[in-house]
Design a protein around this motif. Structure first.
Motif, PDB file in Angstrom:
ATOM      1  N   ASP A  96     -32.395  -7.939 -58.924  1.00 11.34           N
ATOM      2  CA  ASP A  96     -32.597  -6.654 -58.250  1.00 11.34           C
ATOM      3  C   ASP A  96     -31.879  -6.572 -56.911  1.00 11.34           C
ATOM      4  OD1 ASP A  96     -34.081  -8.283 -56.617  1.00 11.34           O
ATOM      5  OD2 ASP A  96     -35.956  -7.178 -56.817  1.00 11.34           O
ATOM      6  N   GLY A  97     -31.055  -7.573 -56.581  1.00  9.89           N
ATOM      7  CA  GLY A  97     -30.305  -7.565 -55.343  1.00  9.89           C
ATOM      8  C   GLY A  97     -30.980  -8.290 -54.198  1.00  9.89           C
ATOM      9  N   THR A  98     -32.199  -8.770 -54.405  1.00  7.95           N
ATOM     10  CA  THR A  98     -32.880  -9.571 -53.389  1.00  7.95           C
ATOM     11  C   THR A  98     -32.146 -10.885 -53.186  1.00  7.95           C
ATOM     12  OG1 THR A  98     -35.027  -8.603 -53.913  1.00  7.95           O
ATOM     13  CG2 THR A  98     -35.041 -10.734 -52.801  1.00  7.95           C
ATOM     14  N   LEU A  99     -32.014 -11.295 -51.934  1.00  6.13           N
ATOM     15  CA  LEU A  99     -31.353 -12.552 -51.622  1.00  6.13           C
ATOM     16  C   LEU A  99     -32.366 -13.535 -51.057  1.00  6.13           C
ATOM     17  CD1 LEU A  99     -28.319 -13.739 -51.448  1.00  6.13           C
ATOM     18  CD2 LEU A  99     -28.706 -13.554 -48.980  1.00  6.13           C
ATOM     19  N   LEU A 100     -32.401 -14.730 -51.622  1.00  2.00           N
ATOM     20  CA  LEU A 100     -33.186 -15.837 -51.087  1.00  2.00           C
ATOM     21  C   LEU A 100     -32.200 -16.819 -50.479  1.00  2.00           C
ATOM     22  CD1 LEU A 100     -35.532 -16.507 -54.171  1.00  2.00           C
ATOM     23  CD2 LEU A 100     -35.904 -14.920 -52.269  1.00  2.00           C
ATOM     24  N   THR A 101     -32.388 -17.152 -49.215  1.00  2.00           N
ATOM     25  CA  THR A 101     -31.434 -18.035 -48.555  1.00  2.00           C
ATOM     26  C   THR A 101     -32.140 -18.968 -47.585  1.00  2.00           C
ATOM     27  OG1 THR A 101     -29.416 -18.110 -47.206  1.00  2.00           O
ATOM     28  CG2 THR A 101     -30.949 -16.307 -46.768  1.00  2.00           C
ATOM     29  N   THR A 102     -31.588 -20.146 -47.427  1.00  2.00           N
ATOM     30  CA  THR A 102     -32.231 -21.180 -46.624  1.00  2.00           C
ATOM     31  C   THR A 102     -32.148 -20.873 -45.131  1.00  2.00           C
ATOM     32  OG1 THR A 102     -30.161 -22.430 -46.805  1.00  2.00           O
ATOM     33  CG2 THR A 102     -31.942 -23.030 -48.294  1.00  2.00           C
ATOM     34  N   LEU A 103     -33.113 -21.437 -44.410  1.00  2.00           N
ATOM     35  CA  LEU A 103     -33.174 -21.374 -42.958  1.00  2.00           C
ATOM     36  C   LEU A 103     -32.843 -22.753 -42.404  1.00  2.00           C
ATOM     37  CD1 LEU A 103     -36.542 -19.443 -42.691  1.00  2.00           C
ATOM     38  CD2 LEU A 103     -34.360 -18.581 -41.803  1.00  2.00           C
ATOM     39  N   GLY A 104     -32.073 -22.783 -41.321  1.00  2.00           N
ATOM     40  CA  GLY A 104     -31.769 -24.071 -40.720  1.00  2.00           C
ATOM     41  C   GLY A 104     -30.709 -23.967 -39.655  1.00  2.00           C
ATOM     42  N   THR A 105     -30.424 -25.104 -39.049  1.00  2.00           N
ATOM     43  CA  THR A 105     -29.350 -25.242 -38.074  1.00  2.00           C
ATOM     44  C   THR A 105     -28.573 -26.503 -38.435  1.00  2.00           C
ATOM     45  OG1 THR A 105     -30.597 -26.624 -36.525  1.00  2.00           O
ATOM     46  CG2 THR A 105     -30.852 -24.229 -36.316  1.00  2.00           C
ATOM     47  N   GLU A 106     -27.602 -26.840 -37.621  1.00  2.00           N
ATOM     48  CA  GLU A 106     -26.853 -28.071 -37.859  1.00  2.00           C
ATOM     49  C   GLU A 106     -27.736 -29.305 -37.690  1.00  2.00           C
ATOM     50  OE1 GLU A 106     -23.500 -28.015 -35.297  1.00  2.00           O
ATOM     51  OE2 GLU A 106     -22.409 -26.485 -36.453  1.00  2.00           O
ATOM     52  N   ASP A 107     -28.865 -29.140 -36.994  1.00  2.00           N
ATOM     53  CA  ASP A 107     -29.758 -30.278 -36.739  1.00  2.00           C
ATOM     54  C   ASP A 107     -30.845 -30.454 -37.783  1.00  2.00           C
ATOM     55  OD1 ASP A 107     -28.417 -30.880 -34.344  1.00  2.00           O
ATOM     56  OD2 ASP A 107     -29.589 -29.367 -33.270  1.00  2.00           O
ATOM     57  N   GLY A 108     -31.095 -29.445 -38.609  1.00  2.00           N
ATOM     58  CA  GLY A 108     -32.146 -29.568 -39.613  1.00  2.00           C
ATOM     59  C   GLY A 108     -32.412 -28.257 -40.319  1.00  2.00           C
ATOM     60  N   ARG A 109     -33.098 -28.353 -41.453  1.00  2.00           N
ATOM     61  CA  ARG A 109     -33.397 -27.182 -42.269  1.00  2.00           C
ATOM     62  C   ARG A 109     -34.914 -27.072 -42.430  1.00  2.00           C
ATOM     63  NH1 ARG A 109     -29.590 -30.256 -44.526  1.00  2.00           N
ATOM     64  NH2 ARG A 109     -30.915 -30.955 -46.239  1.00  2.00           N
ATOM     65  N   THR A 110     -35.413 -25.840 -42.455  1.00  2.00           N
ATOM     66  CA  THR A 110     -36.859 -25.648 -42.359  1.00  2.00           C
ATOM     67  C   THR A 110     -37.479 -24.840 -43.479  1.00  2.00           C
ATOM     68  OG1 THR A 110     -36.484 -23.703 -40.967  1.00  2.00           O
ATOM     69  CG2 THR A 110     -36.825 -25.822 -39.851  1.00  2.00           C
ATOM     70  N   GLY A 111     -36.723 -23.981 -44.158  1.00  2.00           N
ATOM     71  CA  GLY A 111     -37.369 -23.139 -45.158  1.00  2.00           C
ATOM     72  C   GLY A 111     -36.432 -22.131 -45.771  1.00  2.00           C
ATOM     73  N   VAL A 112     -37.013 -21.010 -46.202  1.00  2.00           N
ATOM     74  CA  VAL A 112     -36.288 -19.986 -46.959  1.00  2.00           C
ATOM     75  C   VAL A 112     -36.727 -18.612 -46.460  1.00  2.00           C
ATOM     76  CG1 VAL A 112     -35.897 -18.988 -49.255  1.00  2.00           C
ATOM     77  CG2 VAL A 112     -36.139 -21.480 -48.994  1.00  2.00           C
ATOM     78  N   ARG A 113     -35.782 -17.687 -46.387  1.00  2.00           N
ATOM     79  CA  ARG A 113     -36.140 -16.306 -46.079  1.00  2.00           C
ATOM     80  C   ARG A 113     -35.684 -15.389 -47.198  1.00  2.00           C
ATOM     81  NH1 ARG A 113     -32.091 -13.396 -41.807  1.00  2.00           N
ATOM     82  NH2 ARG A 113     -30.117 -14.319 -42.494  1.00  2.00           N
ATOM     83  N   VAL A 114     -36.274 -14.178 -47.237  1.00  2.00           N
ATOM     84  CA  VAL A 114     -36.015 -13.193 -48.274  1.00  2.00           C
ATOM     85  C   VAL A 114     -35.415 -11.953 -47.640  1.00  2.00           C
ATOM     86  CG1 VAL A 114     -37.013 -11.834 -50.152  1.00  2.00           C
ATOM     87  CG2 VAL A 114     -38.009 -14.058 -49.553  1.00  2.00           C
ATOM     88  N   LEU A 115     -34.278 -11.503 -48.170  1.00  2.00           N
ATOM     89  CA  LEU A 115     -33.639 -10.276 -47.717  1.00  2.00           C
ATOM     90  C   LEU A 115     -33.634  -9.262 -48.853  1.00  2.00           C
ATOM     91  CD1 LEU A 115     -30.500 -11.725 -45.863  1.00  2.00           C
ATOM     92  CD2 LEU A 115     -32.774 -11.273 -44.934  1.00  2.00           C
TER      93      LEU A 115
END
Length: 416
Positions: free
Chosen positions: A192-211
């Motif tokens: 349906d066009g929803t995007l799930l993408t990871t959250l993080g920085t160069e120092d570490g990753r923490t989770g997922v967000r929904v657009l």
């Protein structure tokens, strides 16, 4: 923020080769020696192709200095394409192309086989000049009718209609998103066009967000430390690996905890017909090397994460998991056998000896055995012997083997 744009090819010097005939003759000698030659367009490849009775899958193997393209049925080498540096390879999802990660981004390999309007064709493979530009090209995800690319160096996400790559001259039109920060990430675009993408920085990753399809954030979960690996099971339920379990999204987030304080699932293998995801598993954060001795079975319908220890003496790496034609869990062990396990219970259903026992790599990039499954056939690399084997999972018979003139590393299958 989402945007639509048309991407244009980016030239890469010195990687084109002359077309190979269907008969499987070797590549042009000047190109094989690294002499630049202009890569023909998809139309030129199409003109050189011949109609064949059925789809002809092909394998793409990386090696130090190039790419090998093999006929999946006979394992005959039909193309040897020079390319410099460490490369990775993923099927693009359209049955014809693979995406090769290079310093420029995701470079398009035309495997020379495809099906159009029910008619199948086969011709010479070509490493084209078409590149989806990306800083530190990372994960490739094929889901539904879209292919999604993640650039670790910027966090940029690029998506295109998978079939459009087959139909277009050059690169297809793309959609793009920006991450909040650059990181080693991954994204899935739902139907349906929803995007799930990871959250993080160069120092570490923490989770997922929904657009949502307009690019607006509608939800996020920040309880998935070290998020890595993804897959989509039946019902379009998404699964992401964490260092303490997995994160499941079916319209809302559910965290399934690992039984160990540190219980990392870093790679997920799924099918569209089963609610169960197969994952790798590491319970010792200080363990050296890439070898693992247990797997996870994630039942998204029952909200259950099960850790299944392997038999004594059987280990594997992230390249050694796959799914079988009956949704079984398939694993290539260090004992040299392909093990088939029930996806629900983890019970061992069969073991098929294929290659000699092997040891884990010193670094994950180093050549070591890999497995891919397509249409009931398991393709297994054996770098120690410079060999590739085809195993019929239904009969347990090795139906083809070939020795190569190079040491195979990564493996992808193009469906034809």
């Amino acid at each position: 923020m989402t945007s639509s744009r048309t991407s244009f090819p980016v030239g890469v010097a010195g990687v084109g080769v002359a077309a190979l005939l269907l008969t499987g003759c070797s590549s042009d000698s000047s190109a094989a020696a690294g002499t630049p030659s202009a890569a023909p367009s998809a139309a030129a490849v199409s003109e050189a192709a011949a109609e064949v009775p059925a789809a002809q899958p092909r394998l793409t193997l990386t090696y130090d200095g190039g790419l090998l393209v093999l006929d999946a049925a006979t394992l005959e080498v039909v193309g040897d394409l020079p390319i410099e540096g460490f490369t990775r390879v993923n099927a693009a999802g359209d049955g014809r192309h693979a995406l090769v990660t290079t310093e420029q981004g995701f470079q398009v390999l035309d495997a020379g086989v495809w099906t159009d309007g029910g008619t199948s064709y086969a011709g010479g493979p070509e490493l084209t000049d078409d590149v989806f530009t990306a800083a530190k090209a990372g994960h490739v995800v094929v889901h539904g009718d879209r292919t999604i690319l993640f650039a670790d160096g910027t966090g940029d996400i690029t998506s295109f209609e998978t079939a459009a790559l087959l139909d277009s001259e050059g690169l297809p039109e793309t959609r793009s998103w920006e991450s909040e920060a650059a990181h080693h990430g991954v994204a899935i675009e739902l139907e349906d066009g929803t995007l799930l993408t990871t959250l993080g920085t160069e120092d570490g990753r923490t989770g997922v967000r929904v657009l949502d399809p307009a690019g607006q954030e509608t939800a996020r979960a920040e309880n998935c430390p070290g998020v890595h690996g993804e897959g989509t099971v039946a019902g379009e339920v998404a699964v992401f690996g964490c260092e303490d379990g997995v994160l499941v999204y079916d319209g809302e987030f559910t965290k399934l905890d690992a039984p160990d304080e540190f219980g990392r699932t870093g790679n997920v293998f799924t099918t569209e017909t089963s609610p169960v995801a197969l994952g790798d598993y590491r319970s010792d954060p200080d363990a050296e090397g890439s070898l693992l001795s247990a797997v996870t079975l994630i039942d998204t319908a029952a909200d259950r994460l099960q850790v299944v220890p392997l038999p004594e003496g059987v280990q594997y790496t992230f390249r050694d998991l796959a799914r079988g034609p009956q949704d079984d869990a398939v694993l290539l062990g260090t004992d040299g056998a392909v093990h088939v396990m029930d996806e629900t219970s983890g019970a061992l259903l069969a073991s098929h000896p294929v290659i000699d026992p092997w040891e884990g790599p010193a670094e994950w990039q180093d050549p070591h055995p890999a497995i891919k499954v397509h249409d009931g056939m398991a393709y297994v690399t054996e770098p120690a012997a410079d060999a590739v084997h085809a195993l019929d999972l239904a009969t347990g018979e090795v139906v083809a083997s070939v020795e190569l003139d190079a040491t195979p590393n990564e493996l992808a299958v193009v469906a034809g």
